[in-house]
Design an enzyme around this catalytic site. Structure first.
Site, PDB file in Angstrom:
ATOM      1  N   ASN A  87      -2.160   8.554  -4.423  1.00  0.00           N
ATOM      2  CA  ASN A  87      -2.082   9.878  -5.128  1.00  0.00           C
ATOM      3  C   ASN A  87      -0.705  10.283  -5.478  1.00  0.00           C
ATOM      4  OD1 ASN A  87      -2.306  12.471  -6.078  1.00  0.00           O
ATOM      5  ND2 ASN A  87      -2.961  13.275  -4.205  1.00  0.00           N
ATOM      6  N   LYS A 113       0.222  12.579  -7.327  1.00  0.00           N
ATOM      7  CA  LYS A 113       0.402  13.880  -7.595  1.00  0.00           C
ATOM      8  C   LYS A 113       1.128  14.132  -9.026  1.00  0.00           C
ATOM      9  CE  LYS A 113       0.238  14.672  -2.638  1.00  0.00           C
ATOM     10  NZ  LYS A 113       0.474  15.355  -1.479  1.00  0.00           N
ATOM     11  N   HIS A 132      -8.484  18.399  -2.950  1.00  0.00           N
ATOM     12  CA  HIS A 132      -7.334  18.214  -2.383  1.00  0.00           C
ATOM     13  C   HIS A 132      -6.708  19.538  -1.889  1.00  0.00           C
ATOM     14  CE1 HIS A 132      -3.311  17.433  -1.414  1.00  0.00           C
ATOM     15  NE2 HIS A 132      -3.650  15.844  -1.518  1.00  0.00           N
ATOM     16  N   GLU A 189      -4.166  20.958  -1.914  1.00  0.00           N
ATOM     17  CA  GLU A 189      -3.146  21.688  -2.971  1.00  0.00           C
ATOM     18  C   GLU A 189      -4.027  22.311  -4.016  1.00  0.00           C
ATOM     19  OE1 GLU A 189      -0.741  17.917  -3.706  1.00  0.00           O
ATOM     20  OE2 GLU A 189      -0.050  18.076  -1.626  1.00  0.00           O
ATOM     21  N   GLU A 191      -7.471  15.047   5.335  1.00  0.00           N
ATOM     22  CA  GLU A 191      -5.942  15.185   5.314  1.00  0.00           C
ATOM     23  C   GLU A 191      -5.571  16.498   5.999  1.00  0.00           C
ATOM     24  OE1 GLU A 191      -4.700  12.968   1.392  1.00  0.00           O
ATOM     25  OE2 GLU A 191      -4.841  14.946   1.108  1.00  0.00           O
ATOM     26  N   GLY A 211       3.092  15.978   3.429  1.00  0.00           N
ATOM     27  CA  GLY A 211       4.587  15.920   2.606  1.00  0.00           C
ATOM     28  C   GLY A 211       5.315  16.548   3.707  1.00  0.00           C
ATOM     29  N   SER A 266       1.355  12.296   5.123  1.00  0.00           N
ATOM     30  CA  SER A 266       2.726  11.398   5.706  1.00  0.00           C
ATOM     31  C   SER A 266       2.505  10.132   6.269  1.00  0.00           C
ATOM     32  CB  SER A 266       3.258  12.348   6.745  1.00  0.00           C
ATOM     33  OG  SER A 266       3.632  13.537   6.172  1.00  0.00           O
TER      34      SER A 266
HETATM   35  P1  13P Z   1       1.976  12.627   1.734  1.00  0.00           P
HETATM   36  O1  13P Z   1       1.545  11.019   2.072  1.00  0.00           O
HETATM   37  O2  13P Z   1       3.131  12.660   0.569  1.00  0.00           O
HETATM   38  O3  13P Z   1       2.083  13.279   2.638  1.00  0.00           O
HETATM   39  O4  13P Z   1       0.728  13.162   0.655  1.00  0.00           O
HETATM   40  C1  13P Z   1      -0.610  13.128   1.369  1.00  0.00           C
HETATM   41  C2  13P Z   1      -1.540  13.448   0.326  1.00  0.00           C
HETATM   42  O5  13P Z   1      -1.690  14.362   0.144  1.00  0.00           O
HETATM   43  C3  13P Z   1      -2.356  12.559  -0.468  1.00  0.00           C
HETATM   44  O6  13P Z   1      -3.381  12.886  -1.099  1.00  0.00           O
END
Ligand code: 13P
Length: 256
Positions: free
Chosen positions: A9, A11, A98, A100, A170, A176, A216
């Site tokens: 992803n 982002k 997600h 976010e 997640e 992150g 992560s």
């Molecule tokens: P990170 O791997 O940067 O923690 O993000 C995970 C994520 O949100 C994947 O969709």
């Protein structure tokens, strides 16, 4: 036996040129892997999807996913991108829900269920994200929170439609932050989700559904998390922007 899946992803990152460079390097590195047994899915931002879907492969190196889609089929929804538009670009997967998007764009379970519906109507696979906040884990409500997300976002589907779905666990506190769930925490939640699916749809569907871990996940911890029996691969954020790291994660998944 479920093949592992590693999905990247990206982002909201990278310029067009940087995306092009990443694709070139990913292709070089993936092509070197003659016997990669995991399935790879790349989820770039919308404007870069065609960079990835334009290739003709002798051997399919990866599949392509979007990071979001509209809950509507078509029409006057300025700024939105529909599943049928994605499908017409040969995009087969789409991340839905997600954390976010739940947090910054106020996406509700009801809205997410509609997005899932539009995707399966277009024969696409939702990668449906679930996960608890830190305070929910600390107050021991993590299982209940995820149960509700799974039930409200997905359990209206019939068994055939549900068969298209991938789930990504997640934990929000691990995204992150560099703080990954332990292999035991991931396994506990993945087994819990598979059990929910078993009770609702039966053994065949539960044994088949792929449940990915995200948060992560990197080249240093992928093997430990992915070797858990109910973890079927990963949804990778930051580490998917570095071709070397991402392909290392794919190789690790492929060896399990
Ligand atoms: P990170 O791997 O940067 O923690 O993000 C995970 C994520 O949100 C994947 O969709």
């Amino acid at each position: 036996m479920r093949n592992k899946i590693v999905a990247g992803n990206w982002k909201m990152n990278l310029s067009f040129n940087e995306a092009q460079e990443l694709v070139d390097e990913l292709l070089d590195r993936l092509e070197e892997q003659e016997d990669l047994k995991c399935e790879v899915i790349l989820c770039p931002p919308f404007p870069y999807l065609e960079l990835l879907t334009d290739f003709e492969f002798d051997v399919q190196l990866y599949n392509v996913g979007a990071q979001n889609c509209a809950a509507y089929e078509k029409g006057a929804y300025t700024g939105e991108v529909s599943p049928s538009m994605l499908k017409s670009l040969d995009v087969d997967y789409c991340i839905v829900g997600h954390s976010e998007r739940r947090k910054y764009f106020n996406e509700t379970d009801a809205m997410l269920a509609e997005k899932v519906n539009r995707l399966v109507e277009n024969e696409m696979s939702p990668i449906f994200c679930v996960g608890e906040l830190l305070e929910e884990r600390e107050s021991n409500r993590h299982l209940e929170v995820v149960r509700q997300q799974v039930e409200q976002g997905l359990f209206h589907l019939n068994a055939e439609a549900f068969g298209k779905v991938l789930i990504a666990y997640e934990p929000v506190w691990a995204i992150g932050t560099g703080k990954t769930a332990t292999p035991d925490q991931a396994q506990e939640m993945h087994a819990f989700i598979r059990d929910l699916v078993r009770k609702k749809y039966g053994d065949k569907v539960a044994d088949k559904i792929r449940i990915l871990y995200g948060g992560s996940c990197n080249a240093g911890n992928a093997t430990a998390v992915f070797s858990q029996p109910d973890v079927d691969g990963g949804l990778i954020g930051g580490a998917s922007l570095k071709a070397e790291d991402f392909v290392s994660i794919c190789i690790q998944a492929s060896q399990l």
